[in-house]
Design a protein around this motif. Structure first.
Motif, short mmCIF file in Angstrom:
data_model
loop_
_atom_site.label_atom_id
_atom_site.label_comp_id
_atom_site.label_asym_id
_atom_site.label_seq_id
_atom_site.Cartn_x
_atom_site.Cartn_y
_atom_site.Cartn_z
N UNK A 288 0.83 -1.21 0.00
CA UNK A 288 0.00 0.00 0.00
C UNK A 288 0.87 1.26 0.00
N UNK A 289 1.93 1.27 0.80
CA UNK A 289 2.82 2.45 0.84
C UNK A 289 3.61 2.59 -0.46
N UNK A 290 4.18 1.48 -0.91
CA UNK A 290 5.09 1.53 -2.06
C UNK A 290 4.37 1.81 -3.39
N UNK A 291 3.11 1.44 -3.50
CA UNK A 291 2.38 1.71 -4.74
C UNK A 291 2.23 3.22 -4.97
N UNK A 292 2.32 4.00 -3.91
CA UNK A 292 2.21 5.46 -4.04
C UNK A 292 3.42 6.05 -4.74
N UNK A 293 4.51 5.29 -4.85
CA UNK A 293 5.72 5.83 -5.48
C UNK A 293 5.99 5.26 -6.88
#
Length: 93
Positions: free
Chosen positions: A19-24
């Motif tokens: 979830x966090x990494x998909x934002x980048x």
């Protein structure tokens, strides 16, 4: 290390990372301006892709291309950049 799964095999932890990494993402296949030729140059097929261990390695790896702005960073296998270099054996992931 205490009992329980390794971090890379902990589904809850992996889901939080995802979830966090998909934002980048640099390139998201869900975006309307995603170019067709990018499907053939995703991170998971790059010769500079190093897969992470455990279950998290099914979708994530590290970029090791000194030419890429993502060198040394964890990337989603379906992301990509302009520094893509195809593997000689055309494998993926």
């Amino acid at each position: 290390m205490s009992g329980g799964p390794w971090t890379g095999d902990d589904r809850g932890h992996n889901d939080e990372c995802h979830a966090r990494w998909m934002a980048s993402l640099n390139r998201s296949t869900g975006e309307p301006d995603y170019q067709d030729d990018w499907y053939d140059s995703q991170c998971g097929g790059c010769r500079f892709w190093v897969t992470l261990s455990g279950e998290v390695g099914r979708d994530y790896g590290a970029c090791t291309s000194s030419l890429s702005p993502f060198d040394g960073r964890v990337r989603f296998e379906h992301d990509g950049c302009d520094c893509f270099a195809a593997r000689e054996d055309a494998s993926f992931g």
